[in-house]
Design a protein around this motif. Structure first.
Motif, PDB file in Angstrom:
ATOM      1  N   PRO A   1      20.640  -4.846 -18.356  1.00 55.32           N
ATOM      2  CA  PRO A   1      19.746  -5.049 -19.494  1.00 55.32           C
ATOM      3  C   PRO A   1      20.519  -5.053 -20.820  1.00 55.32           C
ATOM      4  N   VAL A   2      20.195  -6.012 -21.684  1.00 54.98           N
ATOM      5  CA  VAL A   2      20.804  -6.052 -23.026  1.00 54.98           C
ATOM      6  C   VAL A   2      19.693  -6.227 -24.062  1.00 54.98           C
ATOM      7  N   ARG A   3      19.995  -5.834 -25.318  1.00 52.90           N
ATOM      8  CA  ARG A   3      18.966  -5.885 -26.358  1.00 52.90           C
ATOM      9  C   ARG A   3      18.695  -7.309 -26.817  1.00 52.90           C
ATOM     10  N   GLY A   4      19.726  -8.134 -26.883  1.00 54.97           N
ATOM     11  CA  GLY A   4      19.568  -9.506 -27.392  1.00 54.97           C
ATOM     12  C   GLY A   4      18.886 -10.408 -26.370  1.00 54.97           C
ATOM     13  N   GLY A   5      18.518 -11.605 -26.839  1.00 55.24           N
ATOM     14  CA  GLY A   5      17.825 -12.554 -25.962  1.00 55.24           C
ATOM     15  C   GLY A   5      18.789 -13.544 -25.307  1.00 55.24           C
ATOM     16  N   ILE A   6      18.593 -13.730 -24.011  1.00 60.69           N
ATOM     17  CA  ILE A   6      19.374 -14.742 -23.269  1.00 60.69           C
ATOM     18  C   ILE A   6      19.020 -16.126 -23.830  1.00 60.69           C
ATOM     19  N   ARG A   7      19.980 -17.071 -23.746  1.00 63.24           N
ATOM     20  CA  ARG A   7      19.843 -18.384 -24.398  1.00 63.24           C
ATOM     21  C   ARG A   7      19.195 -19.432 -23.501  1.00 63.24           C
ATOM     22  N   SER A   8      18.749 -20.522 -24.163  1.00 64.89           N
ATOM     23  CA  SER A   8      18.360 -21.747 -23.439  1.00 64.89           C
ATOM     24  C   SER A   8      19.361 -22.828 -23.832  1.00 64.89           C
TER      25      SER A   8
ATOM     26  N   LYS B   1      24.528 -32.388 -24.822  1.00 56.41           N
ATOM     27  CA  LYS B   1      24.213 -31.013 -24.424  1.00 56.41           C
ATOM     28  C   LYS B   1      24.310 -30.087 -25.625  1.00 56.41           C
ATOM     29  N   VAL B   2      23.334 -29.215 -25.757  1.00 52.42           N
ATOM     30  CA  VAL B   2      23.358 -28.206 -26.820  1.00 52.42           C
ATOM     31  C   VAL B   2      23.388 -26.834 -26.147  1.00 52.42           C
ATOM     32  N   ASN B   3      24.494 -26.120 -26.297  1.00 49.81           N
ATOM     33  CA  ASN B   3      24.621 -24.768 -25.735  1.00 49.81           C
ATOM     34  C   ASN B   3      24.452 -23.754 -26.860  1.00 49.81           C
ATOM     35  N   GLU B   4      23.458 -22.899 -26.756  1.00 45.18           N
ATOM     36  CA  GLU B   4      23.259 -21.863 -27.771  1.00 45.18           C
ATOM     37  C   GLU B   4      24.348 -20.792 -27.617  1.00 45.18           C
ATOM     38  N   PRO B   5      24.541 -19.955 -28.663  1.00 45.42           N
ATOM     39  CA  PRO B   5      25.602 -18.934 -28.551  1.00 45.42           C
ATOM     40  C   PRO B   5      25.249 -17.814 -27.578  1.00 45.42           C
ATOM     41  N   GLY B   6      23.966 -17.555 -27.393  1.00 45.32           N
ATOM     42  CA  GLY B   6      23.594 -16.405 -26.539  1.00 45.32           C
ATOM     43  C   GLY B   6      23.585 -15.129 -27.360  1.00 45.32           C
ATOM     44  N   PRO B   7      23.202 -14.001 -26.725  1.00 47.69           N
ATOM     45  CA  PRO B   7      23.081 -12.749 -27.469  1.00 47.69           C
ATOM     46  C   PRO B   7      24.440 -12.141 -27.764  1.00 47.69           C
TER      47      PRO B   7
ATOM     48  N   PRO C   1      24.666 -16.069 -19.504  1.00 46.82           N
ATOM     49  CA  PRO C   1      23.840 -16.970 -18.680  1.00 46.82           C
ATOM     50  C   PRO C   1      22.835 -17.724 -19.543  1.00 46.82           C
ATOM     51  N   SER C   2      22.049 -18.578 -18.925  1.00 45.59           N
ATOM     52  CA  SER C   2      21.091 -19.386 -19.693  1.00 45.59           C
ATOM     53  C   SER C   2      19.972 -19.842 -18.770  1.00 45.59           C
ATOM     54  N   VAL C   3      18.917 -20.317 -19.398  1.00 45.30           N
ATOM     55  CA  VAL C   3      17.985 -21.194 -18.697  1.00 45.30           C
ATOM     56  C   VAL C   3      18.319 -22.594 -19.186  1.00 45.30           C
ATOM     57  N   ASP C   4      18.677 -23.490 -18.264  1.00 40.34           N
ATOM     58  CA  ASP C   4      19.033 -24.863 -18.646  1.00 40.34           C
ATOM     59  C   ASP C   4      17.787 -25.729 -18.650  1.00 40.34           C
ATOM     60  N   ARG C   5      17.552 -26.396 -19.761  1.00 37.57           N
ATOM     61  CA  ARG C   5      16.415 -27.315 -19.874  1.00 37.57           C
ATOM     62  C   ARG C   5      16.994 -28.728 -19.848  1.00 37.57           C
ATOM     63  N   THR C   6      16.586 -29.536 -18.879  1.00 41.86           N
ATOM     64  CA  THR C   6      17.063 -30.921 -18.779  1.00 41.86           C
ATOM     65  C   THR C   6      15.926 -31.865 -19.126  1.00 41.86           C
ATOM     66  N   VAL C   7      16.134 -32.702 -20.141  1.00 40.05           N
ATOM     67  CA  VAL C   7      15.083 -33.608 -20.604  1.00 40.05           C
ATOM     68  C   VAL C   7      15.610 -35.043 -20.572  1.00 40.05           C
ATOM     69  N   PRO C   8      15.100 -35.878 -19.649  1.00 41.53           N
ATOM     70  CA  PRO C   8      15.526 -37.275 -19.643  1.00 41.53           C
ATOM     71  C   PRO C   8      14.894 -38.022 -20.823  1.00 41.53           C
ATOM     72  N   VAL C   9      15.693 -38.854 -21.502  1.00 44.17           N
ATOM     73  CA  VAL C   9      15.170 -39.655 -22.623  1.00 44.17           C
ATOM     74  C   VAL C   9      15.594 -41.106 -22.412  1.00 44.17           C
ATOM     75  N   ASP C  10      14.765 -42.046 -22.914  1.00 43.49           N
ATOM     76  CA  ASP C  10      15.118 -43.470 -22.768  1.00 43.49           C
ATOM     77  C   ASP C  10      16.284 -43.829 -23.675  1.00 43.49           C
ATOM     78  N   ALA C  11      16.317 -43.203 -24.855  1.00 41.86           N
ATOM     79  CA  ALA C  11      17.395 -43.451 -25.819  1.00 41.86           C
ATOM     80  C   ALA C  11      17.478 -42.215 -26.706  1.00 41.86           C
ATOM     81  N   LEU C  12      18.523 -42.195 -27.543  1.00 41.85           N
ATOM     82  CA  LEU C  12      18.715 -40.995 -28.356  1.00 41.85           C
ATOM     83  C   LEU C  12      18.910 -41.366 -29.832  1.00 41.85           C
ATOM     84  N   PRO C  13      17.841 -41.926 -30.468  1.00 40.93           N
ATOM     85  CA  PRO C  13      17.992 -42.268 -31.892  1.00 40.93           C
ATOM     86  C   PRO C  13      17.982 -41.000 -32.742  1.00 40.93           C
ATOM     87  N   ARG C  14      19.043 -40.830 -33.546  1.00 41.94           N
ATOM     88  CA  ARG C  14      19.171 -39.606 -34.341  1.00 41.94           C
ATOM     89  C   ARG C  14      18.046 -39.484 -35.348  1.00 41.94           C
TER      90      ARG C  14
END
Ligand SMILES: Nc1ncnc2c1ncn2[C@@H]1O[C@H](COP(=O)(O)OP(=O)(O)O)[C@@H](O)[C@H]1O
Ligand SMILES: O=P(O)(O)OC[C@H]1O[C@](O)(COP(=O)(O)O)[C@@H](O)[C@@H]1O
Length: 325
Positions: free
Chosen positions: A82-89, A102-108, A9-22
């Motif tokens: 309960p698990v020892r590792g941290g759930i992802r964002s 979208k950037v999906n972390e690997p998770g614990p 599972p995850s906590v999804d963070r949604t961030v609107p941006v005007d543009a995406l200059p690398r």
């Protein structure tokens, strides 16, 4: 009652941006965090439409504590392991035209005991369950055949099983003969190892997946709606939306709608497509209401030559790594 399993599972963070200059510093005016992961989303969508649903998920670390609190506030019944590792964002950067990076972390990483505890939590909760939905990626440490084993165990107790995942866990799940798999075009193309350019290509691929073990295939096709290939035949449904705000969570909404609509046949397909369309018009991962005026076109006459708006050619296998020196 519908039970969902979200091993990652995850906590999804949604961030609107005007543009995406690398490489730039981007200042965003707002952002939102939501409880997520595919099975969590399916359970929340069902619950918000009055259907009883419980989510099984691992919880650990500060993000896990935040996820747990979010689910409590949402009123979703959960079985937390309960698990020892941290759930992802997981982060979605959404541009004004609806393009999402979208950037999906690997998770614990889960160890064998934690994986076993997750399986036991599912098996302990199967009484009175009509569908078990096994959803999303598997964290490191979890064997790829987790969903296959659960599908077999659930079937032996008269519970139907839906699988929505990708890559090796999707391929491996077929050995457990799930009642339904819900790949999108990219996942289906990767599974059969060939390009999908037309509706006919999708139907052929879905039939192959049925021969490999799935009883029904709900292939979600983005703007082209969805194709349902089951014992009763092939059906297609689609709808138009005025503006796509973000497609994140559309697949989860479609699976939830399919189960809500009965889990088979035309009514389920129609609901899947209506719920998917509701999700793409919504900024975050979750969606609120389905527009009752949304017209969904459904058909049993499918033109195999119709080109997909978003064809998919699977990437060729990566070149083998040179030996370490
Ligand atoms: N651009 C779109 N216009 C209308 N409906 C859409 C659009 N994109 C997605 N949907 C709906 O959402 C469903 C799931 O979307 P899809 O992108 O295929 O899934 P996933 O999120 O798994 O990749 C589709 O089957 C369709 O019903
Ligand atoms: O487990 P995975 O494959 O990394 O997917 C998790 C992500 O998928 C989502 O559930 C969205 O999935 P869909 O866009 O396919 O509906 C996100 O909310 C979540 O961050």
């Amino acid at each position: 009652m519908i039970l969902t399993l979200t091993p990652n599972p995850s906590v999804d963070r949604t961030v609107p941006v005007d543009a995406l200059p690398r490489g730039a510093v981007i200042r965003s005016r707002r952002g939102r965090s939501e409880p997520s992961g595919k099975g969590v989303n399916v359970a929340l969508a069902l619950r918000s439409h009055g259907r009883s649903a419980t989510a099984v998920l691992p919880v650990g670390g500060p993000v896990g504590a935040q996820l747990s609190q979010m689910l409590r506030l949402a009123g979703l019944p959960v079985r937390e392991v309960p698990v020892r590792g941290g759930i992802r964002s997981n982060i979605s950067l959404v541009e004004p035209d609806g393009t999402v990076t979208k950037v999906n972390e690997p998770g614990p990483e889960l160890d064998a005991g934690e994986t076993e505890a997750l399986v036991c939590a599912v098996l302990d909760d199967l009484a009175g369950v009509s569908w078990l939905a096994c959803c999303g990626s598997l964290p490191d440490g979890v064997p790829p055949d987790l969903y296959a084993g659960l599908a077999e165990a659930a079937r032996s107790r008269g519970v139907r099983v839906a699988v929505d995942t990708s890559g090796e866990p999707l391929r491996a799940s077929l050995a457990g003969r799930p009642d339904l798999v819900k790949p999108n075009t990219a996942e289906l193309a990767h599974l059969v190892g060939r390009p999908l350019r037309t509706f006919g290509d999708v139907i052929d691929a879905a039939r192959q997946v049925r021969r490999l073990g799935a009883d029904a295939v709900l292939a979600s096709l983005g703007a082209d709606g969805a194709l349902l290939v089951e014992a009763g035949g092939v059906r297609h449904a689609e709808t138009r939306v005025a503006r796509v705000v973000s497609a994140v969570g559309a697949g989860d909404a479609a699976l939830a709608g399919f189960l809500y609509g009965g889990g088979a046949g035309m009514a389920a397909l129609r609901t899947a497509v209506a719920w998917g369309a509701a999700a793409v018009q919504h900024e975050g991962t979750l969606f609120s209401a389905v527009d009752p005026a949304q017209t969904v076109l459904v058909s049993t006459e499918v033109d195999p030559g119709r080109p997909l708006r978003d064809p998919h050619v699977p990437a060729s296998s990566p070149a083998p790594r040179p030996p370490a020196s």
